[in-house]
Design a protein around this motif. Structure first.
Motif, mmCIF file in Angstrom:
data_model
loop_
_atom_site.group_PDB
_atom_site.id
_atom_site.type_symbol
_atom_site.label_atom_id
_atom_site.label_comp_id
_atom_site.label_asym_id
_atom_site.label_seq_id
_atom_site.Cartn_x
_atom_site.Cartn_y
_atom_site.Cartn_z
ATOM 1 N N LYS A 68 0.831 -1.207 0.000
ATOM 2 C CA LYS A 68 0.000 0.000 0.000
ATOM 3 C C LYS A 68 0.869 1.262 0.000
ATOM 4 N N PRO A 69 0.643 2.176 -0.947
ATOM 5 C CA PRO A 69 1.419 3.421 -0.995
ATOM 6 C C PRO A 69 1.192 4.262 0.251
ATOM 7 N N GLY A 70 2.245 4.920 0.722
ATOM 8 C CA GLY A 70 2.113 5.837 1.847
ATOM 9 C C GLY A 70 1.661 7.211 1.391
ATOM 10 N N ASN A 71 1.080 7.970 2.297
ATOM 11 C CA ASN A 71 0.577 9.305 1.984
ATOM 12 C C ASN A 71 1.733 10.307 1.956
ATOM 13 N N THR A 72 2.003 10.869 0.799
ATOM 14 C CA THR A 72 3.120 11.808 0.647
ATOM 15 C C THR A 72 2.674 13.269 0.616
ATOM 16 N N SER A 73 1.415 13.527 0.983
ATOM 17 C CA SER A 73 0.910 14.908 0.960
ATOM 18 C C SER A 73 1.293 15.620 2.255
ATOM 19 N N LEU A 75 4.792 18.207 4.092
ATOM 20 C CA LEU A 75 5.742 19.265 3.730
ATOM 21 C C LEU A 75 6.968 18.746 2.995
ATOM 22 N N VAL A 76 7.417 17.525 3.304
ATOM 23 C CA VAL A 76 8.616 17.002 2.650
ATOM 24 C C VAL A 76 8.294 16.102 1.459
ATOM 25 N N GLY A 77 7.038 15.689 1.330
ATOM 26 C CA GLY A 77 6.645 14.885 0.178
ATOM 27 C C GLY A 77 7.145 13.460 0.220
ATOM 28 N N SER A 78 7.170 12.855 1.403
ATOM 29 C CA SER A 78 7.571 11.452 1.501
ATOM 30 C C SER A 78 6.849 10.794 2.657
ATOM 31 N N ASN A 79 6.872 9.462 2.660
ATOM 32 C CA ASN A 79 6.244 8.707 3.732
ATOM 33 C C ASN A 79 7.033 7.424 3.966
ATOM 34 N N VAL A 80 7.347 7.156 5.218
ATOM 35 C CA VAL A 80 8.085 5.949 5.581
ATOM 36 C C VAL A 80 7.156 5.002 6.324
ATOM 37 N N THR A 81 6.978 3.792 5.765
ATOM 38 C CA THR A 81 6.197 2.754 6.427
ATOM 39 C C THR A 81 7.176 1.759 7.037
ATOM 40 N N ARG A 100 9.271 0.697 3.853
ATOM 41 C CA ARG A 100 8.886 1.131 2.506
ATOM 42 C C ARG A 100 8.885 2.652 2.524
ATOM 43 N N ILE A 101 9.472 3.262 1.492
ATOM 44 C CA ILE A 101 9.517 4.721 1.419
ATOM 45 C C ILE A 101 8.862 5.166 0.116
ATOM 46 N N PHE A 162 20.208 10.855 2.999
ATOM 47 C CA PHE A 162 18.959 11.399 2.461
ATOM 48 C C PHE A 162 18.630 10.709 1.152
ATOM 49 N N GLN A 163 17.367 10.880 0.708
ATOM 50 C CA GLN A 163 16.939 10.472 -0.628
ATOM 51 C C GLN A 163 16.008 11.551 -1.176
ATOM 52 N N PHE A 164 16.182 11.889 -2.462
ATOM 53 C CA PHE A 164 15.429 12.978 -3.095
ATOM 54 C C PHE A 164 14.949 12.514 -4.463
ATOM 55 N N ASN A 165 13.645 12.638 -4.696
ATOM 56 C CA ASN A 165 13.064 12.215 -5.972
ATOM 57 C C ASN A 165 13.313 13.280 -7.034
ATOM 58 N N ILE A 166 14.130 12.941 -8.032
ATOM 59 C CA ILE A 166 14.426 13.900 -9.107
ATOM 60 C C ILE A 166 13.654 13.562 -10.384
ATOM 61 N N GLY A 167 12.766 12.580 -10.310
ATOM 62 C CA GLY A 167 11.965 12.207 -11.468
ATOM 63 C C GLY A 167 10.625 12.920 -11.490
ATOM 64 N N GLU A 168 9.951 12.862 -12.619
ATOM 65 C CA GLU A 168 8.661 13.542 -12.774
ATOM 66 C C GLU A 168 7.500 12.691 -12.278
ATOM 67 N N THR A 169 7.770 11.446 -11.925
ATOM 68 C CA THR A 169 6.733 10.564 -11.391
ATOM 69 C C THR A 169 7.089 10.192 -9.959
ATOM 70 N N LYS A 170 6.161 9.551 -9.275
ATOM 71 C CA LYS A 170 6.426 9.128 -7.892
ATOM 72 C C LYS A 170 7.550 8.088 -7.871
ATOM 73 N N SER A 171 8.180 7.951 -6.737
ATOM 74 C CA SER A 171 9.220 6.944 -6.543
ATOM 75 C C SER A 171 8.877 6.071 -5.342
ATOM 76 N N VAL A 172 9.344 4.824 -5.399
ATOM 77 C CA VAL A 172 9.144 3.882 -4.301
ATOM 78 C C VAL A 172 10.447 3.132 -4.070
ATOM 79 N N ALA A 173 10.826 2.992 -2.807
ATOM 80 C CA ALA A 173 12.024 2.226 -2.452
ATOM 81 C C ALA A 173 11.733 1.387 -1.220
ATOM 82 N N PHE A 174 12.463 0.288 -1.096
ATOM 83 C CA PHE A 174 12.409 -0.541 0.100
ATOM 84 C C PHE A 174 13.811 -0.592 0.692
ATOM 85 N N ALA A 175 13.879 -0.633 2.007
ATOM 86 C CA ALA A 175 15.187 -0.663 2.664
ATOM 87 C C ALA A 175 15.186 -1.662 3.804
ATOM 88 N N GLY A 176 16.324 -2.350 3.949
ATOM 89 C CA GLY A 176 16.541 -3.222 5.090
ATOM 90 C C GLY A 176 17.496 -2.544 6.051
#
Length: 224
Positions: A68-73, A75-81, A100-101, A162-176
């Motif tokens: 499930k996508p996290g809510n990125t709305s 101030l920083v435009g990201s969500n960490v699950t 999940r980010i 840090f991580q910063f989305n430089i693309g024109e579409t949303k980004s998704v990453a997973f981290a261990g």
């Protein structure tokens, strides 16, 4: 004879040190130690009480929802699950967790932060991320990379990254992360949003800013 006594004393100290070292085992001594909140019958291990292994069930090692996508709305435009020991009790003592980010289209940011108790390995599954970390003083070297789907990057334990989305579409990453609960210290939140607030004079000198700028930042990040 005096020299022999010194050598024997040195060996004795070494043997004592080795005995202390061998008395501490960092590896789990059981298959698992499922965390519980019940303190009556549990055994306290590494920050949590452990369930009786005979009462352990499959759901103690299960979590559903990383699809499930996290809510990125925000101030920083990201969500960490996060999926750590709080979500999967069976992670207790196993020194591992994951997140999940989600990043909003161009500009979604996971702000500079550290994990005091874990190294992070991140894989991008969607979008394009500009990522990096800074080494400790006095070098303060910056390592950066642009990541695409399938790319992997490592952030060493305790270092600001840090991580910063430089693309024109949303980004998704997973981290261990190499901890059941790696913790997170977001630099701006901690410095300018502490409760109670840090004396502005301290931050004015530390960041070489005008006091007005410091109080403004404290008003932006503070809970009050």
């Amino acid at each position: 004879m005096k020299g022999m006594h010194s050598i024997l004393a040195a060996f004795a100290l070494l043997a004592f040190a080795c005995s202390l070292a061998s008395a501490f085992d960092t590896s789990p001594l059981h298959d698992f130690c499922v965390a519980i909140n019940n303190t009556e019958d549990g055994v306290f291990v590494n920050g949590n009480f452990c369930k009786d292994p005979r009462l352990t069930v499959a759901d103690d090692f299960f979590y559903s929802g990383l699809n499930k996508p996290g809510n990125t709305s925000n101030l920083v435009g990201s969500n960490v699950t996060a999926v750590n020991v709080d979500q999967i009790p069976g992670l207790n003592t196993l020194d591992i967790s994951m997140v999940r980010i989600d990043y909003a289209p161009y500009g979604g940011l996971n702000p500079p932060h550290t994990h005091p108790r874990g190294t992070e390995i991140l894989v991008v599954v969607e979008g394009t991320l500009y990522v990096g970390f800074v080494t400790s003083n006095p070098e303060n070297r910056l390592f950066t990379k642009v990541l695409y789907p399938g790319d992997v990057f490592v952030f060493p334990i305790g270092l600001i990254h840090f991580q910063f989305n430089i693309g024109e579409t949303k980004s998704v990453a997973f981290a261990g992360l190499s901890s059941q609960n790696a913790g997170a210290i977001t630099i701006a939140d901690s410095v300018f949003g502490s409760n109670p607030t840090i004396n502005p004079n301290v931050l004015t000198k530390a960041f070489q800013l005008d006091k007005t700028a410091v109080t403004y930042l404290q008003s932006r990040f503070g809970s009050g």
